[in-house]
Design a protein around this motif. Sequence first.
Motif, mmCIF file in Angstrom:
data_model
loop_
_atom_site.group_PDB
_atom_site.id
_atom_site.type_symbol
_atom_site.label_atom_id
_atom_site.label_comp_id
_atom_site.label_asym_id
_atom_site.label_seq_id
_atom_site.Cartn_x
_atom_site.Cartn_y
_atom_site.Cartn_z
ATOM 1 N N CYS A 170 0.821 -1.212 0.000
ATOM 2 C CA CYS A 170 0.000 0.000 0.000
ATOM 3 C C CYS A 170 0.855 1.262 0.000
ATOM 4 N N ARG A 171 0.585 2.166 -0.940
ATOM 5 C CA ARG A 171 1.334 3.427 -0.997
ATOM 6 C C ARG A 171 0.601 4.537 -0.245
ATOM 7 N N CYS A 172 -0.543 4.203 0.312
ATOM 8 C CA CYS A 172 -1.286 5.163 1.128
ATOM 9 C C CYS A 172 -1.530 6.479 0.400
ATOM 10 N N ALA A 173 -1.958 6.406 -0.845
ATOM 11 C CA ALA A 173 -2.303 7.611 -1.591
ATOM 12 C C ALA A 173 -3.627 8.158 -1.062
ATOM 13 N N ASN A 174 -4.021 9.309 -1.599
ATOM 14 C CA ASN A 174 -5.231 9.943 -1.081
ATOM 15 C C ASN A 174 -6.459 9.071 -1.278
ATOM 16 N N GLY A 180 11.707 -3.868 0.195
ATOM 17 C CA GLY A 180 10.911 -2.833 0.822
ATOM 18 C C GLY A 180 11.164 -1.467 0.232
ATOM 19 N N GLU A 181 10.132 -0.646 0.197
ATOM 20 C CA GLU A 181 10.229 0.728 -0.278
ATOM 21 C C GLU A 181 9.775 1.683 0.811
ATOM 22 N N LYS A 182 10.362 2.845 0.833
ATOM 23 C CA LYS A 182 10.090 3.826 1.862
ATOM 24 C C LYS A 182 8.629 4.285 1.813
ATOM 25 N N ASN A 183 8.063 4.528 3.021
ATOM 26 C CA ASN A 183 6.702 5.046 3.202
ATOM 27 C C ASN A 183 5.627 4.079 2.711
ATOM 28 N N GLN A 184 5.929 2.792 2.741
ATOM 29 C CA GLN A 184 4.928 1.804 2.368
ATOM 30 C C GLN A 184 4.711 0.837 3.532
ATOM 31 N N ILE A 185 3.541 0.206 3.531
ATOM 32 C CA ILE A 185 3.125 -0.645 4.635
ATOM 33 C C ILE A 185 3.378 -2.103 4.290
ATOM 34 N N TYR A 186 3.931 -2.841 5.261
ATOM 35 C CA TYR A 186 4.217 -4.265 5.076
ATOM 36 C C TYR A 186 3.908 -5.009 6.377
ATOM 37 N N ALA A 187 4.031 -6.318 6.283
ATOM 38 C CA ALA A 187 4.156 -7.161 7.475
ATOM 39 C C ALA A 187 5.641 -7.467 7.633
ATOM 40 N N HIS A 209 4.536 -8.083 12.708
ATOM 41 C CA HIS A 209 3.954 -6.782 13.010
ATOM 42 C C HIS A 209 3.546 -6.073 11.723
ATOM 43 N N ARG A 210 2.562 -5.194 11.847
ATOM 44 C CA ARG A 210 2.217 -4.273 10.757
ATOM 45 C C ARG A 210 3.152 -3.071 10.872
ATOM 46 N N VAL A 211 3.900 -2.792 9.822
ATOM 47 C CA VAL A 211 4.955 -1.781 9.911
ATOM 48 C C VAL A 211 4.876 -0.811 8.740
ATOM 49 N N LEU A 212 5.461 0.351 8.973
ATOM 50 C CA LEU A 212 5.679 1.360 7.935
ATOM 51 C C LEU A 212 7.183 1.459 7.713
ATOM 52 N N VAL A 213 7.634 1.284 6.470
ATOM 53 C CA VAL A 213 9.062 1.375 6.169
ATOM 54 C C VAL A 213 9.473 2.848 6.189
ATOM 55 N N LYS A 214 10.458 3.160 7.057
ATOM 56 C CA LYS A 214 10.953 4.531 7.186
ATOM 57 C C LYS A 214 12.215 4.773 6.367
ATOM 58 N N GLY A 215 12.925 3.705 6.028
ATOM 59 C CA GLY A 215 14.143 3.857 5.242
ATOM 60 C C GLY A 215 14.741 2.515 4.917
ATOM 61 N N VAL A 216 15.449 2.448 3.784
ATOM 62 C CA VAL A 216 16.122 1.225 3.344
ATOM 63 C C VAL A 216 17.618 1.492 3.349
ATOM 64 N N LEU A 274 15.052 -2.102 13.435
ATOM 65 C CA LEU A 274 15.833 -2.438 12.248
ATOM 66 C C LEU A 274 15.664 -3.926 11.989
ATOM 67 N N VAL A 275 15.207 -4.289 10.791
ATOM 68 C CA VAL A 275 15.027 -5.696 10.444
ATOM 69 C C VAL A 275 15.692 -5.967 9.104
ATOM 70 N N SER A 276 15.966 -7.236 8.867
ATOM 71 C CA SER A 276 16.497 -7.623 7.565
ATOM 72 C C SER A 276 15.424 -7.461 6.505
ATOM 73 N N GLY A 277 15.837 -7.025 5.305
ATOM 74 C CA GLY A 277 14.877 -6.873 4.217
ATOM 75 C C GLY A 277 14.200 -8.174 3.837
ATOM 76 N N THR A 278 14.818 -9.296 4.193
ATOM 77 C CA THR A 278 14.217 -10.598 3.874
ATOM 78 C C THR A 278 13.040 -10.918 4.778
ATOM 79 N N GLN A 279 12.825 -10.115 5.832
ATOM 80 C CA GLN A 279 11.738 -10.375 6.774
ATOM 81 C C GLN A 279 10.475 -9.581 6.451
ATOM 82 N N LEU A 280 10.414 -8.947 5.289
ATOM 83 C CA LEU A 280 9.225 -8.202 4.876
ATOM 84 C C LEU A 280 8.322 -9.074 4.010
#
Length: 985
Positions: free
Chosen positions: A774-778, A846-853, A861-868, A886-892
């Motif tokens: 989800c990019r959480c657009a308007n 993962g991409e910044k400002n997007q929602i993942y598990a 957890h439900r998370v928002l990526v703040k930076g890669v 901080l988590v490994s990118g493989t855990q998204l």
Amino acid sequence: MTDVELMKRMLRAVLAANKSGPGVSLSRLQSEYKALTGEQIPHKQMGHASLDTLLHSIPSVVHMERNRTGEMVCFASVSSETAHVAKLVARQRTSKTTGRPQMVNCQMRVKPAAPLILNGRVCVCVCVGGVPTNFKENAVSGKPKPHHYPKDYNPSPGGNYNPQQVQGRIREVLNKYSNGFWVSKLPQLYRELYKQDLPSEAIKDLEHWTHICTVEKPCSSNPNELLLYPPQSKPPTTPSTTTMSPLPLTPPLSSPRPPASPSTLSPDLRQKLGELLVKYSNGLWAHGLPKLYLDTYKTKLPEHVLENLSLLSDFCTIEYPMPDNPKRAILYKRTREDNHNRRESVEERRAREEVGRRLSTQTVPPLLIPREEYPSVLVGEAANTNGVILRYIGEGYSQAQEALEDKMREFYCCQDNNTRTRDKKSGTPLASLTSGQLAAVRTEEDEEILRAQVTEVMADKVKVYYVDHGFSEVISKAKVFELHEKFFNLPFQATKCQLAGLEPFCQEPAVLKKFESMASGKILLAEILERGQTPLVVLYDTSQDDDVNINAACIKALQDKTLASPLQVNSAYMNVAVRSVCSDGTFYCQLPSRGLAKLTEILEKAEAYFHSQGTSEFLVSRPFCGKGCLARYKGKWSRVEITNLHGSRVLDILFIDLGVQASVEVIELREVPPPFLWDLIAIPPQAVKCCLADLTVSGVGSWTPDAVQWFRDAVLNSTDCSVKIDKLDETKRSVAYVYLFPDKNFQDPARSLNRQMSISTSQFLNPTQCGISCRCANSCSICNYMVQTLSKSVSAAGHNMDIYVSVACHPGHFVVQPWRDMYKLVVLMEEMILYYNKTEEKPLKGEKNQIYAAKVENNWHRVLVKGVLTNGLVSVYELDYGKHELVSGTQLRPLIQEFRLLPFQGITAQLAGVKLRQWSEEASILFRNHVEKKPLVAQLEAVQDAHHPWDRKLTVFLVDTSQEEKDVWVHDIMAEFVDELTKEV
């Protein structure tokens, strides 16, 4: 500030903020530090082999002392720069705050079965526990008023109730008060022990539960008063007892202490009692005398008679059918022959009567199990694992014991010391000793005075059991003194526990030897699974980097090492099966061995056994970490070990013979059938952990998702592979570095997967993105729904809501969770664990400002990526808890639609009623101690709206309503602290 200076400052804060008393035990220091900072004290990075050596190197911060129990305790070293802060913090803990006289109202909080305990580890900024405060309406004024119960009190729902649960609890109460008590006191006991009201229907049902308890009407002036005691405590039916009902075996709760008893009987009273005993030649229960005496002579029996039965010894024989209960006595009329024999040993008789009189009037309260889930214990001896001696560590236990022994040492001081403060008899050895007698004993080294119980009397020595320390000793009779009544108040500290999972092997020499080496004489953590008379526990050694499960280690002592997988350097093995490939490139395989062949045979027999007997009777009723059982893997039963519990329904397991980790529901597990238990325990795990030798897949030292997938496609579940062992690394839990071949041809090194992976490394360095979140657009309907739903929870100013503070940095930034939806979050996270741990979906970028598990430790957890980051790590924000990780990118993983319906539960907030400022570290610690991980009431002052729900911010007053006397407004505490600090400066 350097790392060392920061560590010192945080360590000083941990020691200053400790609330359990002066000092922090060395065994708990790491966990306390981690709870504050999120990480352990990095002693190895600072050049110290152990934490102990690091602490000794910084005496300006901490000094250590060993207490009497042998435990090392750390104390803050007071310096001029910290003394005033410590003084202010201490003052805040006891001072009365002046809050506005306002009423705080919320709906009743319901305590969940396992509130937010989705992970056994305690981390800073993560909600891991907490129990709500309860509220009710003020029916008189009609205005809402908080109702203050104990913080862990949980009202029982009205209407229907669970008879089995209530029966089990009443049985536990009767175990604690085996001598019985008034039925009218049962609701009070039930509320104190279980923090619930006893259902009124249960009182009516008591008389029908004859398998649980005995309810009888005593000879009492109150016709409505009934007695309750265990079925086995009911007196035998004989001609002399059928006409009377039993009296309570111990005084009812809150009964006054009886007055001093006269030392003799009047001749008239002696004659009347003798006449009654003649009528009842088969004996008479002593507690039946008052009723019988009143009916016969129309006058009351003097109360002092039952309090001092030895007054009757001249004309009757007194028997105690229950040795552990001197108040249960049967009286017989003495014959002339009895009198003649008694005169021959009158001194002995008087001594025994003196002992019996003291035992009948002096009782020691029972030892209560600590309320905390993981109390510290000092482990003692164990003849078998069903009766391990231990002592609880902490306030009210070891500390109270130390204080009592200090008083005893002063009271029974040596005669050659002129500082004695005891009475004349305190230093005189007892003239007569009886088995079972309590006494004060001077140890053989003449250093301590301890409470003890006589277990065996010999010619000039006596064997005693030290009731507070849990061991026996043979000593001289001259070292045994009368135990003064003021030393009866503290419960005996030495108690027993049962180690979970070791019941069938409780006396195995290998188990006891392992237990002796790993646990005896050490301070450990005890996880209490069952709070019975002998609690069922799991012991953990937390002194190392990784916690050690003592119960599981004792079970492994029964393994036959000759059945382990063969591992020899420079040896090659064919017909190897690769069973699991992890995201870091390690993999688990099975090597042909005698143990694997035997394991396959036994599991096939167990499969047939289950087919013939059914499996429902083997359901696991009490799961715990380290427990071994069976679970299905690809249609067949396999051995598993429970590695983590997520509440009461979902748990993590490891297939120990496959190296496969999974999350399952507890109903999917089965106990090992008894016919196969010993054989399966003897076989070591058959999964061998391996790494590819001489291979680094990427420049950052970790495997990319494409590399892992290629490796899995090449060898996973293949049974025709070959391996050649290059080396063994024992420091990493027996990891084998191997050359892996896809078939039986291991002669050509060029055919190894090691070589193929090395050649293909470049294509794995730039994996393509798979999956969009989800990019959480308007136009995002999910986010709009969450904003609307959240708006209903936090509406107008002045609105009150029950909340839980999951993160508290300082008054300007903390995170709250609405209490009413917490149970929904618990259920959601259990479902996420089951879903993501069972699916083998390819990891995504993962991409910044997007929602993942995201998987953080053992939870999703439900998370928002703040930076890669460039090293493969991703900075995420937990949307339900407000914590940065901080988590490994493989855990998204993609957050599927089902897990987006519940609004994000973490709401950012700031404290109202205080000025915005740069908060000091001391103020932040004080604020955190008052609010973090606690259920509170939030009174809404203002809402800062935002498009995304995680950007919203509340301004709230925080109120602690757990105290009965008053509501505590947190902003008043902070304002007073700032004022005091300003005055000091």
